[in-house]
Design an enzyme around this catalytic site. Structure first.
Site, PDB file in Angstrom:
ATOM      1  N   ASP A 371      34.796  37.928  34.893  1.00  0.00           N
ATOM      2  CA  ASP A 371      35.162  38.992  35.847  1.00  0.00           C
ATOM      3  C   ASP A 371      34.019  40.001  35.971  1.00  0.00           C
ATOM      4  O   ASP A 371      32.865  39.737  35.589  1.00  0.00           O
ATOM      5  CB  ASP A 371      36.490  39.632  35.403  1.00  0.00           C
ATOM      6  CG  ASP A 371      37.311  40.155  36.564  1.00  0.00           C
ATOM      7  OD1 ASP A 371      36.983  41.239  37.070  1.00  0.00           O
ATOM      8  OD2 ASP A 371      38.273  39.478  36.978  1.00  0.00           O
ATOM      9  N   ASP A 372      34.333  41.154  36.471  1.00  0.00           N
ATOM     10  CA  ASP A 372      33.396  42.233  36.783  1.00  0.00           C
ATOM     11  C   ASP A 372      32.479  42.561  35.589  1.00  0.00           C
ATOM     12  O   ASP A 372      32.948  42.662  34.456  1.00  0.00           O
ATOM     13  CB  ASP A 372      34.249  43.467  37.132  1.00  0.00           C
ATOM     14  CG  ASP A 372      33.445  44.582  37.756  1.00  0.00           C
ATOM     15  OD1 ASP A 372      32.211  44.450  37.842  1.00  0.00           O
ATOM     16  OD2 ASP A 372      34.065  45.581  38.169  1.00  0.00           O
ATOM     17  N   ARG A 448      36.265  54.936  43.283  1.00  0.00           N
ATOM     18  CA  ARG A 448      35.803  54.121  42.160  1.00  0.00           C
ATOM     19  C   ARG A 448      34.266  54.096  42.123  1.00  0.00           C
ATOM     20  O   ARG A 448      33.646  53.049  41.921  1.00  0.00           O
ATOM     21  CB  ARG A 448      36.342  52.697  42.252  1.00  0.00           C
ATOM     22  CG  ARG A 448      36.541  52.065  40.871  1.00  0.00           C
ATOM     23  CD  ARG A 448      36.683  50.569  40.933  1.00  0.00           C
ATOM     24  NE  ARG A 448      37.088  50.040  39.645  1.00  0.00           N
ATOM     25  CZ  ARG A 448      36.795  48.835  39.224  1.00  0.00           C
ATOM     26  NH1 ARG A 448      36.104  48.005  39.972  1.00  0.00           N
ATOM     27  NH2 ARG A 448      37.183  48.422  38.058  1.00  0.00           N
ATOM     28  N   TRP A 482      37.238  36.948  44.843  1.00  0.00           N
ATOM     29  CA  TRP A 482      36.620  37.885  45.805  1.00  0.00           C
ATOM     30  C   TRP A 482      37.446  39.169  45.781  1.00  0.00           C
ATOM     31  O   TRP A 482      38.551  39.205  46.304  1.00  0.00           O
ATOM     32  CB  TRP A 482      36.592  37.240  47.196  1.00  0.00           C
ATOM     33  CG  TRP A 482      36.045  38.089  48.297  1.00  0.00           C
ATOM     34  CD1 TRP A 482      36.409  39.354  48.630  1.00  0.00           C
ATOM     35  CD2 TRP A 482      35.041  37.708  49.249  1.00  0.00           C
ATOM     36  NE1 TRP A 482      35.702  39.794  49.727  1.00  0.00           N
ATOM     37  CE2 TRP A 482      34.859  38.803  50.135  1.00  0.00           C
ATOM     38  CE3 TRP A 482      34.284  36.557  49.464  1.00  0.00           C
ATOM     39  CZ2 TRP A 482      33.960  38.767  51.204  1.00  0.00           C
ATOM     40  CZ3 TRP A 482      33.391  36.525  50.531  1.00  0.00           C
ATOM     41  CH2 TRP A 482      33.224  37.616  51.378  1.00  0.00           C
ATOM     42  N   ASP A 483      36.880  40.202  45.197  1.00  0.00           N
ATOM     43  CA  ASP A 483      37.613  41.455  44.986  1.00  0.00           C
ATOM     44  C   ASP A 483      37.209  42.488  46.036  1.00  0.00           C
ATOM     45  O   ASP A 483      36.158  42.361  46.697  1.00  0.00           O
ATOM     46  CB  ASP A 483      37.273  41.954  43.566  1.00  0.00           C
ATOM     47  CG  ASP A 483      38.326  42.877  42.984  1.00  0.00           C
ATOM     48  OD1 ASP A 483      39.229  43.305  43.714  1.00  0.00           O
ATOM     49  OD2 ASP A 483      38.223  43.183  41.776  1.00  0.00           O
ATOM     50  N   MET A 484      37.988  43.543  46.165  1.00  0.00           N
ATOM     51  CA  MET A 484      37.711  44.626  47.121  1.00  0.00           C
ATOM     52  C   MET A 484      38.442  45.845  46.595  1.00  0.00           C
ATOM     53  O   MET A 484      39.659  45.917  46.676  1.00  0.00           O
ATOM     54  CB  MET A 484      38.279  44.189  48.480  1.00  0.00           C
ATOM     55  CG  MET A 484      37.883  44.978  49.676  1.00  0.00           C
ATOM     56  SD  MET A 484      38.963  46.362  49.986  1.00  0.00           S
ATOM     57  CE  MET A 484      38.463  46.837  51.601  1.00  0.00           C
ATOM     58  N   CYS A 531      41.482  39.123  46.285  1.00  0.00           N
ATOM     59  CA  CYS A 531      42.003  40.172  45.410  1.00  0.00           C
ATOM     60  C   CYS A 531      41.571  41.493  46.032  1.00  0.00           C
ATOM     61  O   CYS A 531      40.521  41.557  46.675  1.00  0.00           O
ATOM     62  CB  CYS A 531      41.344  39.995  44.035  1.00  0.00           C
ATOM     63  SG  CYS A 531      41.630  41.333  42.872  1.00  0.00           S
ATOM     64  N   ASP A 553      47.419  44.247  39.781  1.00  0.00           N
ATOM     65  CA  ASP A 553      46.800  44.573  38.500  1.00  0.00           C
ATOM     66  C   ASP A 553      47.853  44.873  37.441  1.00  0.00           C
ATOM     67  O   ASP A 553      47.509  45.098  36.286  1.00  0.00           O
ATOM     68  CB  ASP A 553      45.868  45.790  38.649  1.00  0.00           C
ATOM     69  CG  ASP A 553      44.503  45.364  39.156  1.00  0.00           C
ATOM     70  OD1 ASP A 553      44.214  44.158  39.139  1.00  0.00           O
ATOM     71  OD2 ASP A 553      43.732  46.249  39.578  1.00  0.00           O
TER      72      ASP A 553
HETATM   73  C1  DGJ Z   1      40.431  44.841  40.328  1.00  0.00           C
HETATM   74  C2  DGJ Z   1      41.036  43.512  40.047  1.00  0.00           C
HETATM   75  O1  DGJ Z   1      42.351  43.459  40.516  1.00  0.00           O
HETATM   76  C3  DGJ Z   1      40.965  43.235  38.562  1.00  0.00           C
HETATM   77  O2  DGJ Z   1      41.611  42.033  38.271  1.00  0.00           O
HETATM   78  C4  DGJ Z   1      39.520  43.199  38.146  1.00  0.00           C
HETATM   79  O3  DGJ Z   1      38.871  42.126  38.754  1.00  0.00           O
HETATM   80  C5  DGJ Z   1      38.846  44.516  38.513  1.00  0.00           C
HETATM   81  N1  DGJ Z   1      39.052  44.862  39.876  1.00  0.00           N
HETATM   82  C6  DGJ Z   1      37.378  44.449  38.222  1.00  0.00           C
HETATM   83  O4  DGJ Z   1      36.693  45.539  38.664  1.00  0.00           O
END
Ligand code: DGJ
Length: 735
Positions: A371-372, A448, A482-484, A531, A553
Site C-alpha cells: 500500500d501507500d 491530507r 487506485w486510490d483517491m 478506492c 476504511d
Molecule cells: C485510503 C485507503 O482507503 C486506505 O486503504 C489506504 O490505501 C490509504 N488511503 C493509504 O493512504
C-alpha cells in the site's frame, strides 16, 4: 423486441412509444400538435393498447384546449419526459442554457424518432452494453427551433433485466455558441403514491447507510458537489410505496453511471405530482458548445419493481454483472490478498513485507499488496504524491527484487497508487506548479496535505500514465489499488480559458476515465481495485473499469454490516472490497471475534489487512480454515442472488443475509448476533430465496423443504456472547 410505436387514437396525443421489459412497461406520448414529449406510464407490464386519453392534458387550472393552451400553467402541470428551463414549469427542470444574448430558456418539441437494435456507447464515458438481441434503443430527436438546438433523448431497453437506461445528447446546430448550464440525464413525472424515498447516505468510514424518509411537499435532494460521487451521498435514489418489504410493494429506482458531481432528487408539487430526476450537478458546471459541437450526458439506470426491494436489488446486481463490468476477473475468484496498510501504515521496508508474505503464503493467502509509502521519500502523508519512483531506501534491492521474492513464495504481487494527486512537497510540484487544480495567485486548500492534479489536461494525464505504466512494466505486478484521497476545491485550471472553467469538474472525471481505460487496455490481465479514502467513489462508473472497489476504511465487522448492506442494496457482492483486519479495530476501537470478521468479509472480495506476523496465534491458526471457506463459497457469493433477511441497523440486535445460487440448489446464510440475548436460546430466522419444492440438507444431517425453511423458519442454534456469527450452508438433497 422491447419497443413499440403507435399512432394514437386520442386527439391529444399524436404518437406513443411503449417500452417493454419482461415485467415492466414505460410509455411516452407526443402531444398533438406542439410536439411536447409527455410521460404516460411506468410500472408493471401492461398489454398493448391506447393510453393517450389517460394523460392529463387539458385539466390544468386556467387551461384552454389544443394549440391555444395557456402554456405557463400547462407546463407546470404536464407530465414531461424531459422538462426544460424557463418555460413556466417551475418544478426542478432538467436542461438549461445560456445563449450569447444571455437567455436561458429552452423549449423542446418532437422532431422524429429512431429505434435501433443494440445500444450506442457514450463517448469517453462508461456505459452499459448489450448485444442486439439483449437491448433495443429508442432515440427521440427533439429540437428547440428558436435556438437551433437538437436534443436527443436515449432510452435503451434491456428486456430480460427490467432495466431502462436513459441519457441525452445535445447538438448545437446554430451558428452561434451557447453554454449548457444544466443537463440531467433523466426525469420521471408521475402521480404520487405516498412515496417514501430510500437513499444511501454516509461519511468517511461510514459509507452507504440505508435511509428512508417520507416524500413531502418539498424537494428531497441527494447530491455530491465534491468532485467525486462521494462517501456522503451515493448516486442512487429509490421511491417506494407504503409498507414496501423485500417481496411486496412498488419501487422506482435510479442509479447514475458517473463518478463526479451529481444531483438527484424527488419533488412533490402543488398538484401532488411527483418528479424524480438525476444527472450531473449543475453546481460549478457550465459547458461551452460551439456551433456543430455535441455534448453527451452520462447515463442513468432505471428499474421498477412491483415485488419489493428484493427484485430491485436483483435487477441491479444482474444488470451490472451482465452489462456493465468488463473486467476479465468479473466471474473469477479473486486472489485472497493481504494488504499492509493497517499492518504497517508507512512504516515498512522490503524485509518487513517479505516477512508478512512468508507467513501469509504458508496460510494460503495468495497475493501481497504493498500500500501507500513505497515511492519518493514518503514516510507519512506529507509528501511525494506524483513522484512515482521507488524509494530504494525502503524497498531495498528494488521493486523487481521484492516482487520476485514474493512470487517465489507462490504469491502474486499488487501495488497501490494515487495517480490523481500531487503533494506540494514533491519533485512533480516543483517542476510543474501549474499542474495542480488551483486558482492562479490564491493559496490552495490542502486536504491530507495534497492537491488534486488537473486531469482536464492531456499533458498531465500522459505524464502520470507514463510513470505508472513504467512501474507496472518494471516487475510482475498483477493488481493495482487506485486510490483517491481528497475531494476537490480551488476549481481552476491553468489550461482552460475563463469561459470554459465551468467544464473543469466534468473534464476531470473524463480524464480519470481516460486513464483507467488506457490502463485496462494496455494491461488487460491487471486486476484493478478502485478506492477513494475507502468508499468515496463507489459508483457504477468506476465498475466499467474495475470489478471491485474498496468499500470503506472501516473494517470493523459490526460497522461493515451496515456499510455492506447499503452497498449491496444496489451493487453486487462481487464488487465489494472486504478484508479481515486486526482488533481493536483501528477505526472504531471495537474488538470482535476473528471468526466474525472472516464471515463478514466473506460477503465481499475477501482478504486480510493486518500484520500476520504479529496477531495472536489463535487468530493466525484460524486463517487456513477461512481460506478454505472462501474457496468453498466464493463462487456462490460472487454469482448468486443476494437476500436481506434481518438488518442490525434496524433491529439493533442481529443481522442476517443470504446468497442463493441461480439454480437454487445451494445457499449460504450469514447470521451475526451483534448483541447477546436472554429469553429463548434459539432465534427463528425465515430463510429467503429457496425453491419451496426442493429439499435441502442443512448442517450435514438435517433436511427440510425450502417451503418449510421459508415459512416455519430455521432455529439459529444458541450462541453466547456479543459479535458472534455463524454460517448456515444448504445444499439440495440428492441435487
Ligand atoms: C485510503 C485507503 O482507503 C486506505 O486503504 C489506504 O490505501 C490509504 N488511503 C493509504 O493512504
Amino acid at each position: 423486441m422491447g419497443i413499440n410505436y403507435f399512432e394514437s387514437l386520442n386527439g391529444d396525443i399524436r404518437v406513443s412509444f411503449k417500452l417493454d421489459t419482461k415485467n415492466t412497461s414505460y410509455c411516452i406520448g407526443i402531444v398533438y400538435e406542439e410536439g411536447y414529449i409527455g410521460h404516460l406510464y411506468y410500472g408493471s407490464k401492461i398489454k398493448d393498447g391506447d393510453l393517450s386519453g389517460l394523460i392529463r392534458i387539458n385539466e390544468y387550472p386556467f387551461g384552454k384546449v389544443g394549440f391555444e393552451r395557456e402554456r405557463c400553467s400547462f407546463h407546470d402541470f404536464f407530465a414531461h419526459e424531459y422538462p426544460t428551463h424557463g418555460i413556466g414549469d417551475y418544478r426542478e427542470d432538467c436542461f438549461g442554457v445560456e445563449t450569447k444574448g444571455g437567455n436561458s430558456e429552452v423549449l423542446l418539441s418532437y422532431d422524429h424518432y429512431e429505434i435501433i437494435k443494440g445500444k450506442p456507447g457514450i463517448t469517453g464515458m462508461p456505459s452499459s452494453f448489450g448485444s442486439d438481441d439483449e437491448v433495443t434503443t429508442l432515440i427521440i430527436h427533439c429540437t428547440d427551433r428558436f435556438l437551433n438546438l437538437k436534443v436527443d433523448l436515449y432510452y435503451s431497453v434491456f428486456y430480460d433485466n427490467d432495466v431502462i437506461t436513459r441519457s441525452v445528447k445535445v447538438i448545437n446546430s446554430s451558428d452561434e455558441h451557447l453554454f449548457i448550464k444544466k443537463i440531467y440525464s433523466t426525469c420521471l413525472d408521475m402521480d404520487n403514491k405516498d412515496f417514501d424515498a430510500i437513499t444511501l447516505h454516509g461519511s468517511w468510514a461510514r459509507e452507504r447507510h440505508m435511509e428512508s424518509v417520507p416524500v413531502t411537499h418539498n424537494k428531497l435532494i441527494v447530491e455530491s458537489v465534491r468532485g467525486e460521487s462521494s462517501h456522503q451521498d451515493n448516486p442512487f435514489l429509490a421511491l417506494i410505496t407504503p409498507n414496501t418489504t423485500e417481496d411486496t410493494g412498488e419501487v422506482y429506482a435510479m442509479n447514475f453511471v458517473y463518478s463526479g458531481n451529481f444531483k438527484a432528487g424527488v419533488q412533490l408539487d402543488q398538484f401532488d405530482h411527483i418528479r424524480m430526476f438525476m444527472g450531473i450537478s449543475p453546481e460549478d458546471f457550465k459547458w461551452k458548445l460551439e456551433p456543430g459541437d455535441r455534448f453527451e450526458s452520462p447515463e442513468v439506470v432505471m428499474t421498477y419493481s412491483d415485488s419489493g426491494l428484493g427484485r430491485m436489488t436483483h435487477a441491479f446486481h444482474d444488470f451490472y454483472r451482465e452489462h456493465l463490468i468488463r473486467s476479465p476477473y468479473l466471474h473469477k475468484k479473486r486472489p485472497i490478498l493481504i494488504n499492509n496498510w493497517e499492518a504497517t501504515y508507512f512504516d515498512f521496508d522490503t524485509d518487513k513485507l517479505i516477512s508478512i508474505a512468508k507467513e501469509a503464503s504458508k496460510l494460503g493467502i495468495e497475493m501481497l499488496v504493498m500500500d501507500d509509502g513505497w515511492f519518493g521519500k514518503r514516510n507519512d502523508d506529507s509528501n511525494s504524491l506524483g513522484d512515482w519512483v521507488v524509494n530504494e531506501e525502503k524497498i531495498k534491492g528494488g521493486l523487481k527484487y521484492l516482487v520476485d521474492e514474493v512470487n517465489k513464495l507462490g504469491m502474486k504481487f499488487g501495488i497501490w497508487f494515487e495517480p490523481e494527486m500531487i503533494s506540494p512537497d514533491s519533485d512533480l510540484m516543483r517542476e510543474h506548479p501549474d499542474w495542480a487544480i488551483h486558482i492562479k495567485g490564491r493559496e490552495g486548500i490542502r486536504s491530507r496535505n495534497q492537491f488534486v492534479l488537473d486531469y482536464s489536461r492531456k499533458d498531465v494525464r500522459d505524464e502520470i500514465y507514463k510513470k505508472v505504466s513504467a512501474i507496472l512494466k518494471s516487475a510482475n505486478i498483477e493488481y493495482v489499488k487506485w486510490d483517491m484521497n481528497r475531494q476537490l476545491t480551488d476549481l481552476g485550471s491553468s489550461a482552460l480559458e475563463p469561459e470554459r472553467m465551468g467544464e473543469l469538474l466534468h473534464r476531470y472525471v473524463l480524464g480519470v476515465y481516460e486513464l483507467q481505460e488506457r490502463l485496462t487496455k494496455e494491461f488487460p490481465d491487471l486486476l484493478l481495485e478502485n478506492c477513494s479514502g475507502g468508499g468515496g467513489r463507489f459508483d457504477p462508473g468506476m465498475f466499467y473499469y474495475s470489478p471491485q472497489i474498496w468499500c470503506s476504511d472501516d473494517t470493523d465487522a459490526v460497522e461493515r454490516l451496515s456499510i455492506q448492506e447499503g452497498t449491496a442494496l444496489v451493487y453486487p457482492l462481487s464488487t465489494m472490497g472486504a478484508h479481515v483486519s486486526d482488533c481493536p479495530n483501528h477505526a472504531v476501537g471495537r474488538t470482535t471475534p476473528f471468526e466474525t470478521r472472516g464471515h463478514v468479509a466473506l460477503a465481499g472480495t475477501f482478504g486480510y489487512e493486518l500484520d500476520v506476523t504479529r496477531i495472536p496465534k489463535e487468530d493466525v491458526d484460524m486463517i487456513p480454515d477461512q481460506v478454505k471457506m472462501y474457496h468453498r463459497y466464493n463462487d456462490l457469493v460472487r454469482e448468486g442472488d443476494y437476500y436481506r433477511i434481518a438488518s442490525y441497523g434496524k433491529n439493533h440486535e442481529f443481522d442476517c443475509y443470504g446468497v442463493v445460487s441461480k439454480d437454487k440448489k445451494e445457499a449460504l446464510y450469514t447470521f451475526v448476533q451483534v448483541l447477546g440475548r436472554v429469553n429463548h436460546k434459539t432465534r427463528r430466522i425465515y430463510l429467503r430465496g429457496l425453491d419451496p419444492e426442493k429439499t435441502y440438507r442443512i448442517d450435514e444431517d438435517k433436511c427440510y423443504t425450502g417451503d418449510i425453511l421459508m415459512k416455519v423458519g430455521y432455529l439459529i442454534p444458541d450462541i453466547k456472547g456479543d459479535f458472534r456469527s455463524i454460517l448456515i450452508h444448504l445444499e439440495e438433497k440428492d441435487g
